[in-house]
Structures are given as C-alpha cells and as structure tokens.
Design an enzyme around this catalytic site. Structure first.
Site, mmCIF file in Angstrom:
data_model
loop_
_atom_site.group_PDB
_atom_site.id
_atom_site.type_symbol
_atom_site.label_atom_id
_atom_site.label_comp_id
_atom_site.label_asym_id
_atom_site.label_seq_id
_atom_site.Cartn_x
_atom_site.Cartn_y
_atom_site.Cartn_z
ATOM 1 N N THR A 88 0.919 -1.173 -0.008
ATOM 2 C CA THR A 88 0.145 0.019 -0.012
ATOM 3 C C THR A 88 0.807 1.148 -0.059
ATOM 4 O OG1 THR A 88 -0.114 -0.336 2.375
ATOM 5 C CG2 THR A 88 -2.031 -1.053 1.241
ATOM 6 N N ASN A 220 2.821 3.212 14.543
ATOM 7 C CA ASN A 220 3.830 3.442 13.856
ATOM 8 C C ASN A 220 4.294 5.090 13.958
ATOM 9 O OD1 ASN A 220 4.575 1.087 12.942
ATOM 10 N ND2 ASN A 220 3.695 1.200 10.858
ATOM 11 N N CYS A 272 7.795 1.304 6.538
ATOM 12 C CA CYS A 272 6.376 1.533 6.973
ATOM 13 C C CYS A 272 6.417 3.108 7.613
ATOM 14 C CB CYS A 272 6.308 0.712 8.371
ATOM 15 S SG CYS A 272 5.806 -0.816 7.622
ATOM 16 N N PHE A 334 18.272 -0.977 5.854
ATOM 17 C CA PHE A 334 17.625 0.029 7.162
ATOM 18 C C PHE A 334 17.505 -0.235 8.425
ATOM 19 C CE2 PHE A 334 13.370 -1.254 8.777
ATOM 20 C CZ PHE A 334 13.170 -2.367 8.132
HETATM 21 P P1 NAD Z 1 5.707 -6.348 -0.155
HETATM 22 O O1 NAD Z 1 5.744 -5.444 -1.161
HETATM 23 O O2 NAD Z 1 7.080 -7.126 0.145
HETATM 24 O O3 NAD Z 1 4.704 -7.374 -0.697
HETATM 25 C C1 NAD Z 1 3.495 -7.299 -1.225
HETATM 26 C C2 NAD Z 1 3.338 -8.403 -2.535
HETATM 27 O O4 NAD Z 1 2.030 -8.033 -2.987
HETATM 28 C C3 NAD Z 1 4.205 -8.096 -3.365
HETATM 29 O O5 NAD Z 1 4.776 -9.456 -3.658
HETATM 30 C C4 NAD Z 1 3.195 -7.972 -4.711
HETATM 31 O O6 NAD Z 1 3.811 -8.705 -5.829
HETATM 32 C C5 NAD Z 1 2.000 -8.716 -4.217
HETATM 33 N N1 NAD Z 1 0.733 -8.187 -4.747
HETATM 34 C C6 NAD Z 1 0.520 -6.812 -5.421
HETATM 35 N N2 NAD Z 1 -0.792 -6.887 -5.521
HETATM 36 C C7 NAD Z 1 -1.025 -8.002 -5.757
HETATM 37 C C8 NAD Z 1 -2.458 -8.803 -6.249
HETATM 38 N N3 NAD Z 1 -3.303 -8.058 -6.807
HETATM 39 N N4 NAD Z 1 -2.639 -10.165 -6.170
HETATM 40 C C9 NAD Z 1 -1.646 -10.868 -5.582
HETATM 41 N N5 NAD Z 1 -0.182 -10.239 -5.214
HETATM 42 C C10 NAD Z 1 -0.172 -8.774 -5.443
HETATM 43 O O7 NAD Z 1 4.940 -5.471 1.112
HETATM 44 P P2 NAD Z 1 5.171 -5.787 2.627
HETATM 45 O O8 NAD Z 1 6.264 -5.138 3.199
HETATM 46 O O9 NAD Z 1 4.881 -7.473 2.838
HETATM 47 O O10 NAD Z 1 3.858 -5.099 3.209
HETATM 48 C C11 NAD Z 1 2.495 -5.323 2.689
HETATM 49 C C12 NAD Z 1 1.687 -4.703 3.686
HETATM 50 O O11 NAD Z 1 1.851 -4.919 4.989
HETATM 51 C C13 NAD Z 1 2.041 -2.972 3.571
HETATM 52 O O12 NAD Z 1 0.616 -2.568 3.670
HETATM 53 C C14 NAD Z 1 2.703 -2.629 4.635
HETATM 54 O O13 NAD Z 1 2.485 -1.360 5.005
HETATM 55 C C15 NAD Z 1 2.137 -3.592 5.705
HETATM 56 N N6 NAD Z 1 3.190 -4.009 6.783
HETATM 57 C C16 NAD Z 1 4.506 -4.091 6.549
HETATM 58 C C17 NAD Z 1 5.222 -4.367 7.253
HETATM 59 C C18 NAD Z 1 6.833 -4.619 7.012
HETATM 60 O O14 NAD Z 1 7.609 -4.592 7.971
HETATM 61 N N7 NAD Z 1 7.187 -4.769 5.921
HETATM 62 C C19 NAD Z 1 5.013 -4.485 8.826
HETATM 63 C C20 NAD Z 1 3.766 -4.218 9.018
HETATM 64 C C21 NAD Z 1 2.787 -4.054 8.020
HETATM 65 C C1 UDX Z 2 8.228 -0.861 12.120
HETATM 66 C C2 UDX Z 2 7.632 -1.059 13.561
HETATM 67 O O1 UDX Z 2 8.680 -1.402 14.587
HETATM 68 C C3 UDX Z 2 6.682 -2.549 13.457
HETATM 69 O O2 UDX Z 2 5.697 -2.594 14.535
HETATM 70 C C4 UDX Z 2 5.796 -2.382 12.382
HETATM 71 O O3 UDX Z 2 4.951 -3.383 12.029
HETATM 72 C C5 UDX Z 2 6.507 -1.874 11.093
HETATM 73 O O4 UDX Z 2 7.450 -0.778 10.987
HETATM 74 P P1 UDX Z 2 10.468 -2.003 11.138
HETATM 75 O O5 UDX Z 2 10.382 -0.744 10.220
HETATM 76 O O6 UDX Z 2 10.546 -3.344 10.321
HETATM 77 O O7 UDX Z 2 8.985 -2.117 12.138
HETATM 78 O O8 UDX Z 2 11.682 -1.716 11.996
HETATM 79 P P2 UDX Z 2 11.778 -0.904 13.382
HETATM 80 O O9 UDX Z 2 12.829 -1.860 14.243
HETATM 81 O O10 UDX Z 2 10.745 -0.206 13.961
HETATM 82 O O11 UDX Z 2 12.946 0.172 12.973
HETATM 83 C C6 UDX Z 2 12.379 1.131 11.926
HETATM 84 C C7 UDX Z 2 13.842 2.171 11.841
HETATM 85 O O12 UDX Z 2 13.967 2.826 12.837
HETATM 86 C C8 UDX Z 2 15.027 1.451 11.401
HETATM 87 O O13 UDX Z 2 15.924 2.243 10.263
HETATM 88 C C9 UDX Z 2 15.748 1.594 12.697
HETATM 89 O O14 UDX Z 2 17.206 1.331 12.611
HETATM 90 C C10 UDX Z 2 15.357 2.750 13.172
HETATM 91 N N1 UDX Z 2 15.642 2.893 14.743
HETATM 92 C C11 UDX Z 2 14.925 2.115 15.655
HETATM 93 C C12 UDX Z 2 15.988 4.170 15.167
HETATM 94 O O15 UDX Z 2 16.853 4.926 14.466
HETATM 95 N N2 UDX Z 2 16.305 4.360 16.793
HETATM 96 C C13 UDX Z 2 15.455 3.246 17.489
HETATM 97 O O16 UDX Z 2 15.623 3.375 18.762
HETATM 98 C C14 UDX Z 2 14.891 2.147 17.022
#
Ligand code: NAD
Ligand code: UDX
Length: 480
Positions: A88, A220, A272, A334
């Site tokens: 998204t 977040n 995120c 990151f």
């Molecule tokens: P990502 O880009 O790694 O994965 C998304 C996948 O969805 C891709 O592989 C893409 O090909 C697929 N896709 C897109 N449209 C599609 C469709 N119509 N049919 C089938 N597949 C389709 O993304 P992500 O990091 O897994 O994040 C997914 C969601 O979860 C986002 O909304 C993100 O904000 C949320 N989220 C991410 C994290 C994180 O740490 N990455 C944590 C919490 C929430």
């Molecule tokens: C974050 C949220 O923690 C998680 O709950 C949510 O589902 C997705 O977004 P993520 O982005 O995977 O997770 O990692 P996180 O550990 O939160 O770190 C995010 C960024 O903040 C990184 O670049 C990290 O290095 C930085 N960070 C984190 C700092 O600079 N200082 C800190 O004290 C903690």
C-alpha cells in the site's frame, strides 16, 4: 476445515502465513502472488527475503500445510479466510500524491475476490491501510457479491523486520477489528480461533473496524516520534557537549517513558514509518485537522533534518568537499538482520554525498549491487511499487561501487560512514582499516555502535551521533 489464502507473498504475507501454518497444522495455508519470481523463490532453498529463523519455519511446513502459488484465483475461490497483504505505497501522482496511500493493489485484489468467489468469505485487511478502507472494500465486494456474504476484518500486522519470527511467535498483541453485528462478531471469533492456537487470549484484542485500522497508523507514528524526539535531542547534545546515550538512558529510566526506541541514529528508515505517517497526515488534512497533520509532519521533517545533518557533518569535516574522494559506506539496509533497503537512510546519505561528487564504495552483508543501484537511481516513493510492476530499470550510478568485504570498501578511503548497525561492524580490525585509509582518516558512526575512544586512540577523527565532538569537528561546524 478452515482454509486460508493470503494475497501478497512479501515481507508480511510470507512470514506471517508461515507462522500460522506452523502453529496450526490442521489449517491449510496458501500464499499467492502475481509475481512468479517471488513465488518461485518461496518454493526454493533461497527464500526471497532474509529474516532470521524464517528458513526453519518454512522448511517445517512447506508442502505439509503451507503452499506458495501464482494460481491466485483458484486458491482465493477455495479459501474461507482471505488475508490481503499487498503493498500500500505512497501515491506518486494525482490526488494526494506524496502523502495518500495508493490502494490500487488493494482494490484490484478486492475486485478479483469478488469475481472468483462462489462461497462466503472472511476478508482480512493485513496490509496497513487508511482508516475507513474496510468500508470501501465492503462496497466493492457487496456491489459485486452475487449473493455471497463477505465479512471484512482489520487485523494489522505489528512485526518488525529482522525480528519478524520472534515477533510473530510472541506478539505483544494481536488486534482484530470487525463489524459490531452478529455476523461480524462470528467472523472476529473465527480469526481469534486461528491465533488462539499460540497467542494467549488476553493478548488478542478486539475492537471496531476503524479503531483497528487507526491503531496501526497511530502505533507506527508513536514509534517514529520517539526516534525523531531522541534525534532532535542528539543535535542539541552535539551543540552543548551532552551525550545522547546518557540522556536517553536517564530519560528512559522513567517507567512512564521506558527505554525502548530511544537510540539516536542517522534517521529511521523502512517501508512503514514514513509511508504511514504521511498517510496519517493526509487523513488528518482530509478531516479538516491541519494542526494535527502538522504535528505528525514534524516527525518526518526531523528525520529528514537528521539525514542531511549527517551528510553536512561528513562534508564539512573533510574540508568542505568530498569531490573525487573515496567514502566507504558500511551498511545499506535500513536496519540490521534484513536485506530490505526500502526508505533506508543510506539512500539519502549516499545521494547527498554523490551530490558533492564523492566516490562511494559500499559493503552490506545482505544487499546486492543491483538493489543499491536501483535504489539510488529511483525517484522518491517509486521504491514501494513492486519491481515487476515497474516500467523500466533505471541506469546505474557510476560513482558507486559495491564490494563484498568491509576492508576492501575502506581501502584508500578518506572517510568511513557506518549506516546500518550490523553486529559484524563492531568487531572489525579498525587498526587495519586505519592503516589502509588516507589520512586524516574519518569515521562517521551513524548508529553509535563503535567504541569512539578506541578509534581515537588508533588515530581516527570520529563523529558519533549526539556525542561530544572532537576538536576537529568543533572547528568545522556543519550547518544543516
Ligand atoms: P511487499 O511489497 O513485500 O509485498 C507485497 C506483495 O503483494 C508483492 O509481492 C506484490 O507482488 C503482491 N501483490 C500486489 N498486488 C497483488 C495482487 N493484486 N495480487 C496478488 N499479489 C499482489 O510488502 P510488505 O512489506 O509485505 O507489506 C505489505 C503490507 O503490510 C503493506 O501495507 C505494509 O504497510 C504492511 N506492513 C508491512 C510491514 C513490514 O515490516 N514490511 C509491517 C507491518 C505492516
Ligand atoms: C516498524 C515497527 O516497529 C513495526 O511494529 C511495524 O509493524 C512496521 O514498522 P520496522 O520498520 O520493520 O518495524 O523496524 P523498526 O525496528 O521499527 O525500525 C525502523 C527504523 O527505525 C530502522 O531504520 C531503525 O534503525 C530505526 N530505529 C529504531 C532507530 O533509529 N532508533 C531506535 O531506537 C529504533
């Protein structure tokens, strides 16, 4: 028998479903994606994402009750519970560009569900979405329903990358939002039953749909706000001689504040924080709340300030120019324990140094050269649109090279920037690195992971975020 299908085999869909399959052997879980290479990787020994502990979980249940497939329609049609975990991203054009969430992928998934479904479904929002998205999804599904009953649930994911498996095994909470109707409650209970296989009952929270959607954005925003707060204080520490680690420790000892997420850094990154805060800002603006929007905007502004402050320190300490100088960058992801580079602060730092014509040599244990080149050549926000959905590959940036060893990266360099807190950077042979660098030799520690006193004894000029400055740096103040 419950059958789960998850649309989107990314950083969230893959690990989350693998853990559900592991903990619920009687449930069949199929993860589907439109990306053939991604699904092939999930079915191979080289998983598409690096996440500690993930290989083990996948090996235990793949082929048993966990499957990865590109046959999206078949598995959606067969499932009772459909998780939607597609990306998204931030919109890059049109109304709300640069702020609003782009729900294109979500909407196309919802329309496909409506097209292929022949039985009642529980549709679970796993992606992070703007508050009220469930209402839009409900409309798409019910207007195309052919008599099928859909229940929409919001079940946002709180895992962090690098610790995803640990977080999924022992979540602080699982949040489920649903309609407050008998059917809605029944759907909430069905999803609760899945998590109850391993999550204690008191950690499964249920709310209305809008609270669940908004809680994710708020969580977040709160986490990122802590980092921007400590980073803002880090600038003041440098100006006054206070030490940000000592200040953060003293502040975090207050049990009302707590010690976590107070590490000053070169800036937060990841897919995120920025995206979700921008989304929150947009929602506030759309709801006529400019003061609230401006409050949260500030979290991002401080993050941008922190990154540019870091670049300015590097350039100003090296006689106000890095043109033609080799700068080593250790760490591009990151954060540690992931190969993910989405919104990594390393992109902005490298772009800043390239703007001053530096030659950059990068080493990261999990990031490939292709990925770095793509990240540096891409426009803001384009990164979050999956590779296979991008029209063209941008051309390579010539002043950047990627090496597979920290010693190679630092050889003949004038300066060394640590941008990711990989454990292995703490135990490098810094004497050897110093001997092979140009003099004066600089270390800019963007993660405060090296022992600056030891490095100074070796002969380095050291900058650590928010720590008392070397005389050299005091003489060359950086203006952000
Ligand atoms: P990502 O880009 O790694 O994965 C998304 C996948 O969805 C891709 O592989 C893409 O090909 C697929 N896709 C897109 N449209 C599609 C469709 N119509 N049919 C089938 N597949 C389709 O993304 P992500 O990091 O897994 O994040 C997914 C969601 O979860 C986002 O909304 C993100 O904000 C949320 N989220 C991410 C994290 C994180 O740490 N990455 C944590 C919490 C929430
Ligand atoms: C974050 C949220 O923690 C998680 O709950 C949510 O589902 C997705 O977004 P993520 O982005 O995977 O997770 O990692 P996180 O550990 O939160 O770190 C995010 C960024 O903040 C990184 O670049 C990290 O290095 C930085 N960070 C984190 C700092 O600079 N200082 C800190 O004290 C903690």
């Amino acid at each position: 028998m419950v059958k789960i299908c998850c649309i989107g085999a990314g950083y969230v869909g893959g690990p989350t479903m693998a853990v559900i399959a592991l903990k619920c052997p009687a449930i069949e879980v199929v993860v589907v994606d439109i990306s053939k290479p991604r699904i092939e990787a999930w079915n191979s020994d080289q998983l598409p994402i690096y996440e500690p502990g993930l290989d083990d979980v996948v090996k235990q249940c793949r082929g048993r009750n966990l499957f990865f497939s590109t046959d999206v329609e078949k598995h959606v049609a067969e499932a009772n519970i459909i998780f939607v975990s597609v990306n998204t991203p931030t919109k890059t054009r049109g109304l709300g560009a640069g702020k609003a969430a782009d729900l294109t992928y979500w909407e196309s998934a919802a329309r496909m569900i409506a097209d292929v479904s022949k039985s009642d479904k529980i549709v679970v929002e796993k992606s992070t979405v703007p508050v009220k998205t469930a209402e839009a999804i409900e409309k798409i599904l019910t207007h195309n329903s052919k008599g099928i009953n859909y229940q929409i649930l919001s079940n946002p994911e709180f895992l962090a990358e690098g610790t995803a498996i640990e977080d999924l095994f022992k979540p602080d909470r699982v949040l489920i939002g649903g309609r407050e109707t008998p059917e809605g409650r029944k759907a909430v209970q069905a999803l609760k039953d899945v998590y109850a296989h391993w999550v204690p009952e008191d950690r499964i929270l249920t709310t209305n749909l809008w609270s669940a959607e908004l809680s994710k954005l708020a969580a977040n925003a709160f986490l990122a706000q802590r980092i921007s707060s400590v980073n803002a204080i880090s600038a003041l520490c440098e100006a006054t001689g206070a030490n940000v680690s000592e200040v953060a420790y003293a502040v975090g000892k207050d049990s009302r504040i707590g010690p976590k997420f107070l590490n000053a850094s070169v800036g937060f990154g990841g897919s995120c924080f920025q995206k979700d805060i921008l989304n929150l800002v947009y929602i506030c603006e759309c709801n006529g709340l400019p003061e609230v929007a401006n409050y949260w905007k500030q979290v991002i502004k401080i993050n941008d300030y922190q990154k540019s402050r870091f670049v300015n320190r590097v350039v100003s300490s090296m006689f106000n120019t890095v043109a033609g100088k080799k700068i080593a960058v250790l760490g591009f992801a990151f954060k540690k324990d992931t190969g993910d580079t989405r919104e990594t602060p390393a992109i902005d730092v490298c772009k800043g140094l390239l703007g001053d014509k530096a030659q950059i040599s990068i080493y990261d244990p999990q990031v490939t050269e292709d990925q770095i080149q793509r990240d540096l050549a891409m426009n803001k926000f384009d990164w979050d649109h999956p590779m296979h959905l991008q029209p063209t590959s941008p051309s390579a940036v010539k002043q950047v090279s990627m090496v597979w060893d920290a010693y190679e990266a630092t050889k003949d360099a004038h300066g060394l920037c640590i941008l990711t807190e990989w454990d292995e950077f703490k135990t490098l042979d810094y004497q050897k690195i110093f001997d092979n660098m140009q003099k004066p030799a600089f270390v800019f520690d963007g993660r405060n992971i090296v022992d600056s006193e030891k490095l100074r004894e070796i002969g380095f000029i050291v900058y650590s975020i928010g720590k008392p400055l070397d005389a050299w740096l005091k003489d060359m103040p950086a203006v952000a």
